[in-house]
Scaffold this motif. Structure first.
Motif, mmCIF file in Angstrom:
data_model
loop_
_atom_site.group_PDB
_atom_site.id
_atom_site.type_symbol
_atom_site.label_atom_id
_atom_site.label_comp_id
_atom_site.label_asym_id
_atom_site.label_seq_id
_atom_site.Cartn_x
_atom_site.Cartn_y
_atom_site.Cartn_z
ATOM 1 N N ARG A 1 -47.568 -15.668 -33.484
ATOM 2 C CA ARG A 1 -46.527 -16.626 -33.861
ATOM 3 C C ARG A 1 -45.851 -16.183 -35.156
ATOM 4 N N VAL A 2 -44.560 -16.402 -35.205
ATOM 5 C CA VAL A 2 -43.803 -16.076 -36.417
ATOM 6 C C VAL A 2 -42.922 -17.267 -36.776
ATOM 7 N N ARG A 3 -42.451 -17.263 -38.019
ATOM 8 C CA ARG A 3 -41.532 -18.320 -38.467
ATOM 9 C C ARG A 3 -40.128 -17.736 -38.548
ATOM 10 N N TYR B 1 -38.883 -22.462 -38.371
ATOM 11 C CA TYR B 1 -39.465 -23.002 -37.147
ATOM 12 C C TYR B 1 -40.414 -21.953 -36.559
ATOM 13 N N ASP B 2 -41.523 -22.420 -35.997
ATOM 14 C CA ASP B 2 -42.515 -21.516 -35.400
ATOM 15 C C ASP B 2 -42.130 -21.165 -33.959
ATOM 16 N N TYR B 3 -42.232 -19.866 -33.645
ATOM 17 C CA TYR B 3 -41.965 -19.379 -32.283
ATOM 18 C C TYR B 3 -43.024 -18.344 -31.913
ATOM 19 N N SER C 1 -50.054 -21.708 -38.186
ATOM 20 C CA SER C 1 -49.247 -22.597 -37.349
ATOM 21 C C SER C 1 -50.129 -23.634 -36.656
ATOM 22 N N VAL C 2 -49.693 -24.904 -36.708
ATOM 23 C CA VAL C 2 -50.471 -25.986 -36.095
ATOM 24 C C VAL C 2 -49.749 -26.576 -34.879
ATOM 25 N N LEU C 3 -48.628 -25.978 -34.509
ATOM 26 C CA LEU C 3 -47.870 -26.501 -33.376
ATOM 27 C C LEU C 3 -48.651 -26.293 -32.079
ATOM 28 N N GLU D 1 -48.401 -25.976 -25.948
ATOM 29 C CA GLU D 1 -47.440 -26.395 -24.921
ATOM 30 C C GLU D 1 -46.047 -26.679 -25.500
ATOM 31 N N ARG D 2 -45.960 -26.870 -26.799
ATOM 32 C CA ARG D 2 -44.651 -27.101 -27.436
ATOM 33 C C ARG D 2 -44.045 -25.809 -27.980
ATOM 34 N N MET D 3 -44.807 -24.755 -28.004
ATOM 35 C CA MET D 3 -44.357 -23.478 -28.560
ATOM 36 C C MET D 3 -43.381 -22.796 -27.603
ATOM 37 N N LYS D 4 -42.282 -22.278 -28.152
ATOM 38 C CA LYS D 4 -41.292 -21.573 -27.340
ATOM 39 C C LYS D 4 -41.229 -20.109 -27.768
ATOM 40 N N ASP D 5 -40.814 -19.272 -26.824
ATOM 41 C CA ASP D 5 -40.715 -17.835 -27.088
ATOM 42 C C ASP D 5 -39.398 -17.473 -27.756
#
Length: 726
Positions: free
Chosen positions: A9-11, A22-24, A58-60, A63-67
Motif C-alpha cells: 500500500r502507498v499513499r 489517500y491509501d491505495y 495503513s488501517v483501511l 475490501e475498501r482498498m482500491k488499486d
C-alpha cells in the motif's frame, strides 16, 4: 511472490484543496515508486496524483482498498520537490494538495506528445512541374525535413500540394521530434569583462557553486553596478558542473533587456516560465525541467515549484520586491521559499538587490548570509545628483503636476538631445472621479474602492476586481448632467500635461495596462534605445532593471505617494522604489540628475534618497521595527475572514475573538474590518497575530482554530508573514 508484495500500500497525494493523502494498493505489475505520477479512482472519477510515501501503517479495510490504475509516462517528481511541498504546506498552513497543484500546473505535460510528421525530398522529380510544385522543390532541395504546415508556409502553397507530392514519391514522410529542441546555453560563450569588485563577488559565488552545497549570499550593489553580470558567472559555473539554474525575476514579462544580456553571455535564450507563455510552451518547458533538459530557467515566483531534477543554483533578482509575495491561493514569499528550496536541495542561493529587504540585510550583517557588495557603478559611471523640489514653496498651479524647476530641467535636457523620464506610480487618468455639484464619488459596486478613470479606454475601472463601466452622463445622487470631474493625476493626465508643455516632442507612456506582453515590452525598449522616445512617462514597471544609455533626467512627480501605505513596510517600500527610479538616470558617461517633488521634504525616506544615505535610513527603520517587535524582529500572521453577508462575517469574527490566544509574548489585534472592507462583493474582517520570534506562530494559530467549524458562507484564509495589510 509473497502476499506482502501483493498487497503493498502507498499513499497518494492529489492536487485538491480538500483532503490529504489517500491509501491505495500498488499492483506489482506497475512497478510503482515514490514520486510517480499515477491515476487513481476517487469516487466515480479518475484523478492524477503523486505517490507520496509508503502506507506502512495503513488501517483501511482490505475490501475498501482500491488499486492504482496506471503510472503516467513521465519522470518522477524529484524527492526535493516532495520535501519542498511538505515544508511549504506546513509553514503556510495550507493543504498539501493545494501546494502540489502549483507543481502540477500543466496537466498535459504528464503525457508525451505524439511525434510530428515531416516531409523531405527523395530526389525524384514529378512528371509535371507546376509553379507551386517548383516553389516546394526549391525549399526541400536545401535539405532537412519539415512539417507540411511549415513547408506550405515557406513555399506559399497549400498543404494539399505537399501531400500530393508525397503521394507521387517526390517527398517522403519521416518522424520529427514532438517539439522543437531547446537550444542549450554555452557557459563559455562570451564572458563579460568584470571590474575588480565584480570579480571578487563572482569568485565567491562560483566557489559556492563548485562546493555544491547550501549557502545564501546577499549580493548588494548600487544601481548600475553590474550585479547581473556577477551572478551570470555563478550560472556559468553551474552549467559547467552539469546542473540546472533558476533565476527568479519580478514582472517577468518586462525583461527584454535582461534576456538580451543573457543571450549575449550564453549564446542562447533561457527557458522561460511565466503567465504570458502559451499553453504549448508551458507544456514543453515543464517537461524539459523534469527531464533535466532545461539547463537555465528564468521565471516569475511560480517557477520555484517546477520539478527540477538537478538544481544547482537559485538566483532571486530584485529580492526586495513585494511582487515575490503571493497573496491569492497559497500565500507565500518566493524569496523566503527560495532559501528553503536551496537548503532542501543543498544548493547555493543568491539574493541580489540595490536596496535589499530589511530581513535579508539583517541576516547578512548577522553572518547568517554571505554579504557581497558592489559599492560603485560599472565603467566609472557616477550616481545621479538628487534635487528635492519642495512643493510647499514651488506651488503647482491648478491642474498642474510638473513644477517649474522640473520643467526647466526637462527643457535643458531635451535641448541637449538627451532623454527624460517622469515617474508616477498611478495608472490611468485620475484616481478619483466626483460630481462637481454634490460631491458624490464614483465607487466600484463590488469593492470599497474608487473607480479609476482610464481616458484612453474611455472607461472607469476598479483596480481590485477589474469591474469597468462608462462614465455616467448624470449623477445618480443629485441628477446633475455632465458634472463629473477628475481629481488628482494618473500617468495619462501627466502625458496630457507634458504634451501641452513640450509640443512636438516624442512622448510615450509605459504602464502594466499599456505593455501587455513581452513582445510589446521589447518593442518599447527598442524604441527607447533608438532614441524614438524623448519623454518616457511610466509607473513602477519602468523603475527596475532597464538600462537606457541616453536617459539622464528623472522626475519623480509625487514622491510622497507610497508613504501613506499604512503598513509596516510603507517607508521601506517607498525608499526602495524611489532608489530604483533614481537609478535609471545617468547610467553611462553622461551624468544623471533627479528631481524629486514632495510636500514632505523632511521625511526620513525623502532625506535618505536626496542624500543617498541608504545606510542611515535602514538603521532608523530597523530601530523602529525592533522597538515595536515587528518583523524581522518578531513574527506576524493574518487571519482574514470574508463572505457575501457582512453580518455573518462580523458574527463569526466576534466568536473567534472570544477564543483568541493570549500570552505575554502573543498579541492578537482585531477583529476589524479590513481597510478594503469589501473586494469582489465579499465583506472582509481581519485579525493580526503578533508574537516574538521564539514562538512558533503556526502552532499558536493551529491551537486557536483547531476544531472550529467555519460556516459554509465564510472563507477563512491564513497568511503567514503578510505583506498586504489591505
Amino acid at each position: 511472490m509473497s502476499s506482502t508484495n501483493k498487497h503493498r500500500r502507498v499513499r497518494v497525494l492529489l492536487p485538491l484543496s480538500i483532503g490529504d493523502v489517500y491509501d491505495y494498493r500498488a499492483p506489482d505489475s506497475l512497478n510503482i515508486e515514490i514520486g510517480h505520477f499515477v491515476t487513481v479512482p476517487l469516487g466515480k472519477r479518475e484523478v492524477v496524483g503523486v505517490v507520496w510515501e509508503e502506507a506502512i501503517n495503513s488501517v483501511l479495510a482490505e475490501e475498501r482498498m482500491k488499486d492504482i490504475l496506471s503510472v503516467l509516462p513521465c519522470a518522477k517528481l524529484p524527492p526535493e520537490s516532495l520535501k519542498f511541498i511538505d515544508w511549504v504546506s506546513q509553514y503556510t498552513m495550507q493543504r498539501r494538495g493545494r501546494v502540489l497543484r502549483m507543481a502540477m500546473s500543466v496537466p498535459d505535460a504528464l503525457y508525451p506528445k505524439a511525434p510530428r510528421t515531416g516531409y523531405r525530398f527523395t530526389g525524384e522529380l514529378p512528371e509535371k512541374i507546376t509553379a507551386a510544385r517548383q516553389r516546394v522543390l526549391d525549399v526541400v532541395s536545401e535539405g532537412g525535413a519539415q512539417t507540411a504546415t511549415d513547408l506550405a508556409a515557406i513555399a506559399g502553397v497549400s498543404t494539399s500540394v505537399i501531400k500530393g507530392l508525397a503521394v507521387k514519391g517526390v517527398l517522403e514522410t519521416v518522424n520529427l521530434p514532438a517539439e522543437a529542441p531547446l537550444q542549450p546555453a554555452n557557459w563559455q560563450h562570451a564572458a563579460f569583462d568584470l571590474s575588480p569588485d565584480q570579480d571578487t563577488a563572482a569568485t565567491a559565488l562560483t566557489s559556492f557553486v563548485a562546493e555544491d552545497s547550501y549557502h545564501v549570499a546577499l549580493l548588494e550593489g548600487v544601481t548600475g553596478s553590474g550585479k547581473t553580470e556577477v551572478y551570470f558567472e555563478a550560472i556559468a559555473a553551474c552549467l559547467k558542473e552539469g546542473r540546472q539554474a533558476l533565476v527568479l525575476l519580478p514582472e517577468i514579462a518586462l525583461t527584454a533587456q535582461w534576456l538580451a544580456r543573457f543571450e549575449d553571455r550564453f549564446g542562447a535564450r533561457p527557458v522561460e516560465w511565466h503567465s504570458d507563455l502559451s499553453q504549448s510552451i508551458r507544456r514543453r518547458n515543464w517537461r524539459a525541467v523534469i527531464d533535466g533538459r532545461a539547463d537555465i530557467v528564468v521565471g516569475a515566483r511560480s517557477a520555484l515549484f517546477l520539478p527540477f531534477s538537478k538544481l544547482g543554483l537559485i538566483v532571486v533578482d530584485e529580492e526586495h520586491e513585494s511582487s515575490f509575495k503571493q497573496d491569492e491561493g497559497v500565500p507565500y514569499n518566493a524569496r523566503d521559499m527560495a532559501v528553503v528550496r536551496g537548503k532542501i536541495g543543498g544548493c547555493p542561493v543568491v539574493l541580489a538587490s540595490a536596496t535589499p529587504s530589511l530581513e535579508s540585510l539583517i541576516n547578512a550583517r548577522n553572518g547568517k548570509y554571505e554579504y557581497l557588495k558592489l559599492p560603485s557603478r560599472y565603467g566609472g559611471a557616477t550616481l545621479p545628483n538628487v534635487n528635492i523640489v519642495d512643493l510647499k514653496e514651488h506651488k503647482l498651479g491648478s491642474q498642474r503636476w510638473i513644477s517649474d524647476p522640473l520643467r526647466e530641467a526637462m527643457e535643458e535636457t531635451l535641448s541637449m538631445g538627451q532623454q527624460v523620464m517622469l515617474f508616477l506610480n498611478r495608472r490611468g487618468y485620475a484616481p478619483l472621479t466626483l460630481c462637481d455639484t454634490c460631491g458624490h464619488r464614483l465607487q466600484c459596486p463590488h469593492c470599497s474602492a474608487w473607480l479609476v478613470e482610464h481616458r484612453l479606454m474611455k472607461r472607469l475601472q476598479c483596480h481590485h476586481c477589474g469591474f469597468t463601466s462608462a462614465l455616467p452622463k448624470c449623477c445618480s445622487e443629485c441628477g446633475a448632467e455632465e458634472s463629473f470631474k477628475a481629481c488628482g493625476p494618473g500617468i495619462e493626465r501627466l502625458v496630457e500635461e507634458a504634451e501641452a508643455l513640450f509640443p512636438g516632442r516624442r512622448i510615450a507612456m509605459m504602464a502594466s495596462d499599456t505593455i501587455s506582453s513581452p513582445r510589446a515590452a521589447a518593442e518599447f525598449v527598442a524604441a527607447m534605445e533608438r532614441g524614438e522616445i524623448e519623454i518616457l512617462i511610466g509607473t513602477q514597471i519602468v523603475a527596475k532593471g532597464y538600462h537606457f544609455a541616453n536617459l539622464t533626467l528623472v522626475g519623480i512627480v509625487d514622491a510622497d505617494l507610497g508613504l501613506a501605505g499604512g503598513d509596516l513596510r510603507a517607508s521601506e517600500r517607498t525608499y526602495q522604489l524611489l532608489s530604483q527610479v533614481t537609478g535609471r538616470a545617468g547610467r553611462e558617461s553622461s551624468s544623471g540628475t533627479v528631481f524629486l517633488q514632495s510636500y514632505l521634504p523632511e521625511h526620513p525616506v525623502i532625506e535618505a534618497i536626496a542624500r543617498q544615505e541608504g545606510e542611515a535610513f535602514f538603521k532608523l527603520e530597523a530601530a523602529g521595527r525592533e522597538s515595536a517587535g515587528m518583523p524581522p524582529y518578531g513574527r506576524l500572521a493574518a487571519v482574514i475572514l470574508s463572505g457575501t453577508n457582512a453580518e455573518s462575517v462580523a458574527g463569526f469574527a466576534s466568536e473567534l475573538a472570544r477564543q483568541a490566544p493570549m500570552g505575554e509574548k502573543i498579541t492578537v489585534l482585531g477583529p476589524a474590518p479590513a481597510p478594503l472592507s469589501m473586494i469582489r462583493g465579499r465583506h472582509r474582517y481581519r485579525f493580526l497575530v503578533k508574537c516574538t520570534k521564539d514562538i512558533p506562530i503556526q502552532s499558536v494559530l493551529g491551537k486557536w482554530l483547531q476544531g472550529r467549524k467555519v460556516p459554509n458562507n465564510i472563507r477563512l484564509q491564513i497568511d503567514i508573514d503578510p505583506y498586504n495589510f489591505m
